[in-house]
Design a protein around this motif. Structure first.
Motif, short mmCIF file in Angstrom:
data_model
loop_
_atom_site.label_atom_id
_atom_site.label_comp_id
_atom_site.label_asym_id
_atom_site.label_seq_id
_atom_site.Cartn_x
_atom_site.Cartn_y
_atom_site.Cartn_z
N ASP A 30 54.00 -54.93 70.75
CA ASP A 30 54.80 -54.96 71.72
C ASP A 30 55.71 -56.14 71.28
N ASP A 55 52.16 -39.40 84.79
CA ASP A 55 53.01 -40.63 83.71
C ASP A 55 51.96 -41.36 82.43
N LYS A 76 51.24 -46.51 79.44
CA LYS A 76 52.28 -45.59 79.84
C LYS A 76 53.16 -46.25 78.87
N ASP A 77 53.73 -46.11 77.75
CA ASP A 77 54.25 -46.63 76.96
C ASP A 77 54.69 -45.53 75.70
N THR A 264 57.59 -37.06 75.61
CA THR A 264 57.95 -37.73 76.34
C THR A 264 58.44 -37.68 77.14
N LYS A 310 61.04 -49.01 70.99
CA LYS A 310 59.87 -48.97 71.89
C LYS A 310 60.45 -47.29 72.69
N ASN A 312 61.46 -44.15 75.02
CA ASN A 312 61.93 -44.21 76.67
C ASN A 312 60.95 -43.30 77.15
N VAL A 313 60.05 -43.99 78.42
CA VAL A 313 59.32 -42.96 79.46
C VAL A 313 59.89 -42.84 80.60
N LYS A 315 60.47 -45.61 82.17
CA LYS A 315 60.54 -47.32 83.02
C LYS A 315 59.82 -48.01 81.53
N SER A 316 59.92 -49.83 82.16
CA SER A 316 59.60 -50.54 82.07
C SER A 316 58.32 -50.68 81.86
N TYR A 317 56.89 -51.34 81.30
CA TYR A 317 55.85 -51.54 81.62
C TYR A 317 55.78 -53.17 80.75
#
Length: 518
Positions: A30, A55, A76-77, A264, A310, A312-313, A315-317
């Motif tokens: 990341d 999720d 999560k992402d 996703t 990145k 798109n799920v 939310k941001s983690y």
């Protein structure tokens, strides 16, 4: 120069506050600006299969003869991963997993299929010697149950159809489909559904049902791998074939192949494949997927991406990094560690001397390859190409004559730096591929070892210190290889074995890894 280098490491650790929490930060994909860099994990996590439950994304990889093994990661992402569980704590289906007059190098757990159905997690895999195995759990974190199946399937692709019927794809070059009973025994004979058309070695199939089509997603393996998709309206075919990526661009995505498709929560499609990345092993690579004429095309314009937005799920983690260094301050091993074959639980301890890892010798062996209770860890390749460097501290006061204890880079070939005790005297030795290269006398009961390795040059070198300030080089460079005789990436290895009699021990205070500029 080496002394200055140690001082730099000291101040880096001092400023960071905790070596155990800061060191790994240099090895995450990341980039912090909404993009990520491949490989998504710069370490040996091959043959990925991937699912989404709720999720959370879960990914399994191949660990072969390393236990605890059959490692499951979670995210999560799809970019920031952490350890979830090791589904198989030990593998007690052959004495070879105890290094009892035989071994399972290049064997053991093979490419695994991961699925979730009716509130249960499933892991299906084969070992080339013992056959098929199924692991099940109500939660991905475990506990996991394991049982041997009446039939094994090579590179299985487990699939639960809409009507509740269970199938598995399997095979090498010739791909078959077999229907299974509820107990995962074969319900039907193997049905050949496709024979590879491009070259030998079609394998690693995973099954998906999308818009009325059955897709078999697999690879023509090898360093220059070719990822393909097969599709049919019927699980038994006939299937048509499409190359979805064949990228031989020199660099981090050369020959990208074998893995899983995933959608996703927002409807995007991605794939997790891997790349034969050098002596450190096979690294997972996250690639976007665009559907074109009903085919999942990988990458952008036929090329795998290196840096990309990145997924798109919804939310941001936060950024996460997998752990590496260890102060051995807990009563359980961190999940970054794995023993070379099954450990002997009576020959190691984190409790006998709190804050230290105690490694006891077992029955005498001829060398490192036969030594049980050798503790291994995947090295991570730094994104900037710098060296991966490890240092460790050992208390050797419990050694006996014939004992050899130290730090290795383990594959085929392997090399190590160690203390060897003979007739009450101790020498620091460097061994490269079974040959003694150099030796120096040692006094005292404390020793520090170091190893610096480059996944780019394929070289590893070793050093030692008696004060953790000045390190001296010893021996020559190991020319690392990714050799199929072992079939996992090179690994750092802490070990203590006897050549004469069991009963000795060493204590490891800490193990610290940090990337170092060339």
């Amino acid at each position: 120069m080496r002394k200055q280098f140690s001082i730099l490491i000291f101040f880096y650790l001092l400023l960071s506050g905790s070596s155990n929490t800061s060191i790994a930060q240099s090895w995450h994909s990341d980039k912090g600006d909404g993009t990520y860099e491949n490989p998504v994990i710069p370490a040996d996590f091959p043959d990925p299969d991937l699912i989404l439950v709720g999720d959370t994304y879960y990914m399994v990889s191949t660990t072969m003869f390393i236990f605890p093994g059959v490692t499951l990661l979670k995210s999560k992402d799809l970019v920031n991963w952490e350890y979830c569980s090791n589904a198989v704590q030990r593998f007690d289906f052959s004495k070879c997993y105890d290094l009892d007059s035989c071994h399972r190098y290049a064997h053991g757990q093979w490419a695994t299929s991961l699925r979730y159905y009716n509130n249960k997690f499933y892991l299906l895999f084969i070992t080339l010697d013992e056959g098929g195995f199924l692991c099940t759990a109500d939660k991905a974190e475990g506990p996991w149950d394991i049982r041997k199946l009446p039939k094994g399937f090579y590179d299985p692709g487990l699939f639960f159809d809409d009507d509740g019927r269970i199938y598995v794809t399997h095979g090498y070059s010739k791909i078959s489909v077999t229907e299974l009973n509820a107990d995962f025994s074969p319900k039907s004979k193997d049905s050949l559904v496709f024979t590879g058309t491009i070259r030998k070695g079609l394998e690693g199939m995973h099954v998906y049902k999308i818009n009325g089509f059955y897709y078999l997603y697999g690879t023509y393996g090898g360093r220059d791998g070719i990822q393909v998709a097969l599709r049919s309206r019927n699980i038994y075919g006939p299937y048509e074939e499409k190359v979805v990526i064949r990228d031989t661009t020199p660099g981090v995505n050369f020959g990208i192949h074998q893995g899983a498709l995933i959608q996703t929560q927002t409807g995007e499609w991605w794939t997790m494949l891997f790349v034969d990345s050098g002596p450190f092993g096979r690294f997972p690579s996250l690639q976007p997927v665009q559907w074109k004429d009903g085919w999942p095309m990988v990458g952008i314009d036929g090329k795998a991406v290196v840096t990309h937005q990145k997924p798109n799920v919804g939310k941001s983690y936060p950024v996460k990094s997998l752990p590496t260094s260890d102060e051995f301050n807990k009563n359980t091993l961190g999940m970054q560690w794995g023993w070379n074959h099954n450990p002997d639980p009576e020959k190691w301890s984190l409790k006998e001397r709190p804050g230290w890892m105690r490694l006891k010798t077992g029955k005498p062996v001829s060398g490192l390859r036969e030594a049980r209770n050798s503790l291994t860890q995947r090295p991570f390749a730094a994104y900037d190409g710098s060296l991966t460097h490890v240092e460790t501290r050992m208390d050797i006061s419990g050694m006996r004559d014939g004992d050899i204890a130290g730090l290795a880079m383990f594959q085929d070939p392997y090399a190590f730096i160690a203390v060897k005790q003979e007739a009450g005297l101790r020498n620091i030795i460097m061994v490269n591929n079974g040959k003694l290269i150099d030796a120096r006398p040692l006094k005292g009961n404390t020793i520090y070892f170091s190893c610096s390795a480059s996944n780019i040059s394929g070289s590893a070198s070793f050093g030692y210190s008696t004060d953790n300030k000045t390190y001296l080089a010893l021996g020559n460079e190991l020319k690392m290889r990714f050799n199929l005789s072992v079939f996992t990436g090179n690994k750092f290895c802490l070990f203590n074995y006897s050549t004469l009699e069991q009963g000795g021990h060493v204590d490891v205070d800490w193990f610290r890894i940090i990337p170092i500029s060339k």
